[in-house]
Design an enzyme around this catalytic site. Structure first.
Site, PDB file in Angstrom:
ATOM      1  N   PHE A  20       0.807  -1.221   0.000  1.00  0.00           N
ATOM      2  CA  PHE A  20       0.000   0.000   0.000  1.00  0.00           C
ATOM      3  C   PHE A  20       0.840   1.270   0.000  1.00  0.00           C
ATOM      4  O   PHE A  20       0.345   2.354   0.185  1.00  0.00           O
ATOM      5  CB  PHE A  20      -1.072   0.012   1.106  1.00  0.00           C
ATOM      6  CG  PHE A  20      -0.665  -0.603   2.400  1.00  0.00           C
ATOM      7  CD1 PHE A  20      -1.162  -1.851   2.762  1.00  0.00           C
ATOM      8  CD2 PHE A  20       0.192   0.058   3.263  1.00  0.00           C
ATOM      9  CE1 PHE A  20      -0.796  -2.429   3.955  1.00  0.00           C
ATOM     10  CE2 PHE A  20       0.564  -0.513   4.448  1.00  0.00           C
ATOM     11  CZ  PHE A  20       0.075  -1.768   4.805  1.00  0.00           C
ATOM     12  N   LYS A  59      -5.880   4.204  16.172  1.00  0.00           N
ATOM     13  CA  LYS A  59      -4.986   4.909  17.070  1.00  0.00           C
ATOM     14  C   LYS A  59      -3.554   4.469  16.747  1.00  0.00           C
ATOM     15  O   LYS A  59      -3.395   3.323  16.336  1.00  0.00           O
ATOM     16  CB  LYS A  59      -5.383   4.498  18.487  1.00  0.00           C
ATOM     17  CG  LYS A  59      -4.465   4.964  19.578  1.00  0.00           C
ATOM     18  CD  LYS A  59      -5.001   4.551  20.923  1.00  0.00           C
ATOM     19  CE  LYS A  59      -3.959   4.748  21.970  1.00  0.00           C
ATOM     20  NZ  LYS A  59      -3.026   3.626  22.114  1.00  0.00           N
ATOM     21  N   HIS A 119     -10.723   2.741  20.942  1.00  0.00           N
ATOM     22  CA  HIS A 119     -11.480   1.517  21.241  1.00  0.00           C
ATOM     23  C   HIS A 119     -12.134   1.538  22.632  1.00  0.00           C
ATOM     24  O   HIS A 119     -13.014   0.747  22.906  1.00  0.00           O
ATOM     25  CB  HIS A 119     -10.615   0.262  21.038  1.00  0.00           C
ATOM     26  CG  HIS A 119      -9.708  -0.054  22.191  1.00  0.00           C
ATOM     27  ND1 HIS A 119      -8.458   0.474  22.320  1.00  0.00           N
ATOM     28  CD2 HIS A 119      -9.890  -0.838  23.270  1.00  0.00           C
ATOM     29  CE1 HIS A 119      -7.902   0.023  23.419  1.00  0.00           C
ATOM     30  NE2 HIS A 119      -8.738  -0.781  24.029  1.00  0.00           N
ATOM     31  N   LYS A 125     -16.368   0.040  24.519  1.00  0.00           N
ATOM     32  CA  LYS A 125     -16.675  -0.732  25.738  1.00  0.00           C
ATOM     33  C   LYS A 125     -18.073  -0.353  26.239  1.00  0.00           C
ATOM     34  O   LYS A 125     -18.376   0.823  26.394  1.00  0.00           O
ATOM     35  CB  LYS A 125     -15.633  -0.451  26.826  1.00  0.00           C
ATOM     36  CG  LYS A 125     -14.218  -0.884  26.453  1.00  0.00           C
ATOM     37  CD  LYS A 125     -13.259  -0.635  27.603  1.00  0.00           C
ATOM     38  CE  LYS A 125     -11.795  -0.766  27.172  1.00  0.00           C
ATOM     39  NZ  LYS A 125     -11.340  -2.096  26.842  1.00  0.00           N
ATOM     40  N   GLU A 176      -2.671  -2.016  34.377  1.00  0.00           N
ATOM     41  CA  GLU A 176      -2.480  -3.236  33.581  1.00  0.00           C
ATOM     42  C   GLU A 176      -1.423  -4.107  34.234  1.00  0.00           C
ATOM     43  O   GLU A 176      -0.485  -3.592  34.859  1.00  0.00           O
ATOM     44  CB  GLU A 176      -2.010  -2.865  32.171  1.00  0.00           C
ATOM     45  CG  GLU A 176      -3.001  -2.021  31.408  1.00  0.00           C
ATOM     46  CD  GLU A 176      -2.589  -1.853  29.958  1.00  0.00           C
ATOM     47  OE1 GLU A 176      -3.078  -2.612  29.118  1.00  0.00           O
ATOM     48  OE2 GLU A 176      -1.745  -0.985  29.687  1.00  0.00           O
ATOM     49  N   ASP A 211       0.372   6.901  24.984  1.00  0.00           N
ATOM     50  CA  ASP A 211      -0.356   5.677  24.665  1.00  0.00           C
ATOM     51  C   ASP A 211      -1.757   5.668  25.279  1.00  0.00           C
ATOM     52  O   ASP A 211      -2.692   5.130  24.691  1.00  0.00           O
ATOM     53  CB  ASP A 211       0.463   4.481  25.208  1.00  0.00           C
ATOM     54  CG  ASP A 211      -0.040   3.126  24.713  1.00  0.00           C
ATOM     55  OD1 ASP A 211      -0.500   3.069  23.557  1.00  0.00           O
ATOM     56  OD2 ASP A 211       0.035   2.152  25.479  1.00  0.00           O
ATOM     57  N   HIS A 228      -7.495   7.247  25.597  1.00  0.00           N
ATOM     58  CA  HIS A 228      -8.386   6.412  26.416  1.00  0.00           C
ATOM     59  C   HIS A 228      -8.822   7.090  27.727  1.00  0.00           C
ATOM     60  O   HIS A 228     -10.002   7.138  28.048  1.00  0.00           O
ATOM     61  CB  HIS A 228      -7.705   5.085  26.750  1.00  0.00           C
ATOM     62  CG  HIS A 228      -7.254   4.320  25.537  1.00  0.00           C
ATOM     63  ND1 HIS A 228      -7.889   4.411  24.335  1.00  0.00           N
ATOM     64  CD2 HIS A 228      -6.229   3.451  25.352  1.00  0.00           C
ATOM     65  CE1 HIS A 228      -7.281   3.626  23.450  1.00  0.00           C
ATOM     66  NE2 HIS A 228      -6.266   3.047  24.040  1.00  0.00           N
ATOM     67  N   LYS A 263       1.814  -0.012  33.272  1.00  0.00           N
ATOM     68  CA  LYS A 263       2.014  -1.419  32.916  1.00  0.00           C
ATOM     69  C   LYS A 263       2.654  -2.116  34.104  1.00  0.00           C
ATOM     70  O   LYS A 263       3.330  -1.492  34.926  1.00  0.00           O
ATOM     71  CB  LYS A 263       2.972  -1.530  31.725  1.00  0.00           C
ATOM     72  CG  LYS A 263       2.508  -0.746  30.501  1.00  0.00           C
ATOM     73  CD  LYS A 263       1.912  -1.638  29.467  1.00  0.00           C
ATOM     74  CE  LYS A 263       1.463  -0.898  28.242  1.00  0.00           C
ATOM     75  NZ  LYS A 263       0.187  -1.411  27.717  1.00  0.00           N
TER      76      LYS A 263
HETATM   77  C1  BG6 Z   1      -3.983   0.308  23.653  1.00  0.00           C
HETATM   78  C2  BG6 Z   1      -2.599   0.597  24.130  1.00  0.00           C
HETATM   79  O1  BG6 Z   1      -4.492   1.383  22.907  1.00  0.00           O
HETATM   80  O2  BG6 Z   1      -4.833   0.076  24.787  1.00  0.00           O
HETATM   81  C3  BG6 Z   1      -2.071  -0.568  24.948  1.00  0.00           C
HETATM   82  O3  BG6 Z   1      -1.754   0.823  23.014  1.00  0.00           O
HETATM   83  C4  BG6 Z   1      -3.015  -0.866  26.092  1.00  0.00           C
HETATM   84  O4  BG6 Z   1      -0.774  -0.286  25.441  1.00  0.00           O
HETATM   85  C5  BG6 Z   1      -4.446  -1.030  25.582  1.00  0.00           C
HETATM   86  O5  BG6 Z   1      -2.592  -2.085  26.702  1.00  0.00           O
HETATM   87  C6  BG6 Z   1      -5.430  -1.131  26.734  1.00  0.00           C
HETATM   88  O6  BG6 Z   1      -6.690  -1.472  26.223  1.00  0.00           O
HETATM   89  P1  BG6 Z   1      -7.661  -2.427  27.030  1.00  0.00           P
HETATM   90  O7  BG6 Z   1      -8.916  -2.465  26.215  1.00  0.00           O
HETATM   91  O8  BG6 Z   1      -6.973  -3.761  27.134  1.00  0.00           O
HETATM   92  O9  BG6 Z   1      -7.850  -1.802  28.373  1.00  0.00           O
END
Ligand code: BG6
Length: 523
Positions: free
Chosen positions: A111, A174, A204, A208, A242, A261, A266, A362
C-alpha cells in the site's frame, strides 16, 4: 450508540421503547493490514459476532490488503483456523463463519505503491458487478505513518469519491498523531481529500459497553446528575492499571510511552464521559461538541502535576517478570515511562476546583480500569459526642473492566446501643442482570461506521484539544528526561511519588484491585 432502548429494572421487569433498528446497508469493507494483529484479534472476530447477531447485510464483502503473497483461499483458511482457536470454549458457529469467509477476498499489494490502488479499484468494480455493492468502508489497520499516505492514494485513485447515495468512509486507528503538531498535520493532510463526515477516528475505549453506559448512568437517572458538580463532588480518580508489560511492542512503546499511549485518548474519553455537559441528543455532533468543550476547558497539565514511572523487575500475578529495560527492542538506558499519574483541573462552572486524578501503568499489581467519584464528606458536628471520629466519604465507583459494574459506598449504623458507623456498599454487577454477549469491543464501532453513526468516533477538533491539554507536559518531559528510572517494582501499585502527588492535596489513591471485594465474595 444506536438501536433500541431496553431497561431492566431492579425488580426484574423490563421497560422498553423500541426504536427502529438500523440494518447496516450493503457495503464492502477494505482492510489495509489484513495480515496484521489487529485484523486477526479484533476486526475479524468483531465481524463474526456481527454476523451472528444478524447485523450485517446480505450484500457484504471484505477485501483484505497486505503485502504477503497468498491466495484468497489461504487467507480464508488462516482466518478460519484463527477463529476456531478464538472461540475454543464456546465452539465455532460454522454457519456464521462460512457466511463471513465466503465474502472475504484477499489482495496482495504494497500500500505504499500506486499500482496497488488501481488493482484495488478493479477488484471493487468486479465486486460491485456481482454483488451490487457501491458503499465502501476502508479500515486502516496499519502503522500510523501510513494513515496519511494511504488516504491520499485512495483519493488519487478516485476511491474516496462519493456519488449519489453511495458513500466512502475511512476508519483511522490509534495513534492519531504523537503530539499536537503531528495530529494537526495529519488532520490537515486527510481533510484535504476527505470531508470530516467520511473520517472515523477510533478510540477503542468507546467500544466498551461500560464506557457507553456512563452517559446512561448520568443522564437516564434522576439521582446522579443533581450531585454531579463542584458543590458535591470532592474529586475524581481514574485508574487504568495493567498487569501486562509491553507485550512484544517494545519498538512502538519506546517512542510512545504511557502518557501518549493512554492519556489524551483512552483516559480522556473517560474524563469526557464523566465531565461533559449533557448533549441535547445522541446525535454525533451534539455529543462530540460537548466532549470537545470539556477538553478545551482542561488546564494544560504541568510537570508539577504529573508523575512518571518505569518498572523494574518483580513478580506480577505470581510470575517473575523482567524490568522494562530488558524487554525486547527496549534500550538498556531507556527513559520511556511505563506509568503516569496526573492531576488535571477543568476550568468550567461544573468542575472548577474539583481535581481529576488519572493514573495508568504497565506491570502493576492487578488489571483494572475504574472511575471513582468521591463526594464531599457530610458535616461532622452531629457526631461530636459519639464514638464516631470521622465520617467516611461516599464513593461511586464505576468498574469499566474486568469486573464490570458499579458500587456506591455509604455509612450505616452498626447495630447496637452506641452510635457507631460502618462503611457499607451497594453493588451492581453487569453479569447479575445482563447476558454477557460475545464481543471484542469493536462490534459497535464497525457497525456504527457502517450505518454512518459517528457518535463514538473522534472529531478532528476533539483529538487536537486532547493533545493540546498534554502538550506542555510532553515538552517538559522531553526537555528533562527522568533520572530515577526504574522507580517502581513490577507487581506494585506504581511509584511512591504518585502517592505524594495526591497526598499533597490531603487525599489518597484507592487501592488497585482486580476483583471488587463485594462481588468477589458472592457465592
Ligand atoms: C492500547 C494501548 O491502545 O490500549 C495498549 O496501546 C493498552 O498499550 C491497551 O494495553 C489497553 O486497552 P484495554 O482495552 O486492554 O484496556
Amino acid at each position: 450508540m444506536s438501536t433500541a432502548t431496553t431497561i431492566a429494572s431492579a425488580a426484574g421487569t423490563t421497560a422498553a421503547k423500541v426504536l427502529p433498528v438500523h440494518h447496516a446497508p450493503p457495503a464492502t469493507l477494505v482492510i489495509f493490514g489484513a495480515d496484521g494483529d489487529l485484523t486477526k484479534r479484533l476486526v475479524v472476530p468483531a465481524l463474526y459476532h456481527l454476523v451472528q447477531a444478524g447485523k450485517l447485510p446480505h450484500e457484504f464483502a471484505v477485501i483484505g490488503v497486505d503485502h504477503n503473497h497468498r491466495t484468497t483461499d489461504e487467507w480464508r483458511q488462516s482466518l478460519s483456523e484463527m477463529m476456531q482457536a478464538f472461540t475454543r470454549a464456546a465452539g465455532i458457529d460454522a454457519q456464521a463463519l462460512s457466511w463471513l469467509t465466503d465474502r472475504m477476498h484477499y489482495m496482495a499489494g504494497d500500500f505504499t505503491q500506486v499500482q496497488s490502488f488501481s488493482q484495488l479499484k478493479k477488484l471493487l468494480a468486479e465486486l460491485r458487478g456481482y454483488r451490487n455493492i457501491a458503499n465502501v468502508l476502508f479500515y486502516l489497520a496499519v502503522a500510523d505513518q501510513f494513515f496519511g499516505p494511504v488516504i491520499e492514494r485512495l483519493c488519487h485513485a478516485g476511491l474516496t469519491q462519493q456519488s449519489g447515495e453511495a458513500w466512502r468512509r475511512v476508519i483511522v486507528e490509534k495513534p492519531f498523531g504523537h503530539d499536537l503538531a503531528s495530529a494537526q498535520a495529519l488532520n490537515a493532510q486527510i481533510l484535504k481529500v476527505l470531508s470530516e463526515d467520511q473520517i472515523y477516528r477510533i478510540d477503542h475505549f468507546l467500544g466498551k459497553e461500560t464506557v457507553q453506559n456512563i452517559l446512561v448512568l448520568r443522564f437516564a437517572n434522576g439521582i446522579f446528575e443533581p450531585l454531579w458538580n463542584r458543590d458535591h463532588v470532592d474529586h475524581v480518580q481514574i485508574t487504568a492499571a495493567e498487569t501486562v508489560g509491553v507485550e512484544g511492542r517494545g519498538r512502538f512503546y519506546e517512542k510512545t510511552g504511557a502518557l501518549r499511549d493512554m492519556v489524551p485518548n483512552h483516559l480522556f474519553q473517560l474524563v469526557a464521559m464523566i465531565g461533559m455537559e449533557p448533549p441535547i441528543s445522541f446525535d454525533a455532533d451534539a455529543v462530540r461538541a460537548k466532549k470537545t468543550e470539556l477538553f478545551q476547558a482542561i488546564h494544560t497539565v504541568s510537570a508539577e502535576n504529573a508523575v512518571r514511572g518505569q518498572y523494574s523487575g518483580g513478580v506480577v500475578l505470581g510470575r517473575k517478570v523482567v524490568d522494562y529495560r530488558h524487554e525486547p527492542n527496549v534500550a538498556p538506558d531507556s527513559a520511556t515511562e511505563t506509568y503516569v499519574a496526573l492531576k488535571i483541573g477543568i476550568d468550567n462552572w461544573r468542575w472548577a476546583g474539583v481535581p481529576f486524578y488519572l493514573r495508568t501503568g504497565k506491570r502493576l499489581s492487578a488489571r483494572t480500569t475504574e472511575i471513582a467519584v468521591q463526594f464531599r464528606r457530610a458535616p461532622y458536628a452531629l457526631f461530636r459526642d459519639t464514638p464516631v471520629d470521622r465520617l467516611p466519604a461516599n464513593i461511586l465507583t464505576l468498574r469499566i473492566q474486568p469486573d464490570e459494574g458499579l458500587s456506591v459506598s455509604f455509612s450505616a449504623k452498626r447495630p447496637g446501643s452506641e452510635i457507631e458507623i460502618d462503611g457499607v456498599e451497594m453493588d451492581f454487577a453487569y453479569r447479575d442482570y445482563f447476558e454477557r454477549l460475545a464481543a471484542v469491543g469493536y462490534e459497535t464501532l464497525i457497525y456504527d461506521c457502517l450505518i454512518g453513526d459517528a457518535t463514538l468516533f473522534q472529531r478532528a477538533d476533539t483529538v487536537q484539544a486532547a493533545w493540546h491539554a498534554v502538550q506542555g507536559l510532553l515538552d517538559s518531559w522531553a526537555r528533562d528526561p527522568a533520572k530515577d528510572f526504574p522507580n517502581y517494582a513490577a507487581g506494585s501499585a506504581g511509584p511512591y511519588t504518585a502517592d505524594r502527588l495526591i497526598a499533597r492535596d490531603g487525599r489518597a489513591w484507592l487501592p488497585i484491585r482486580a476483583d471488587h471485594p463485594h462481588t468477589a465474595v458472592r457465592p
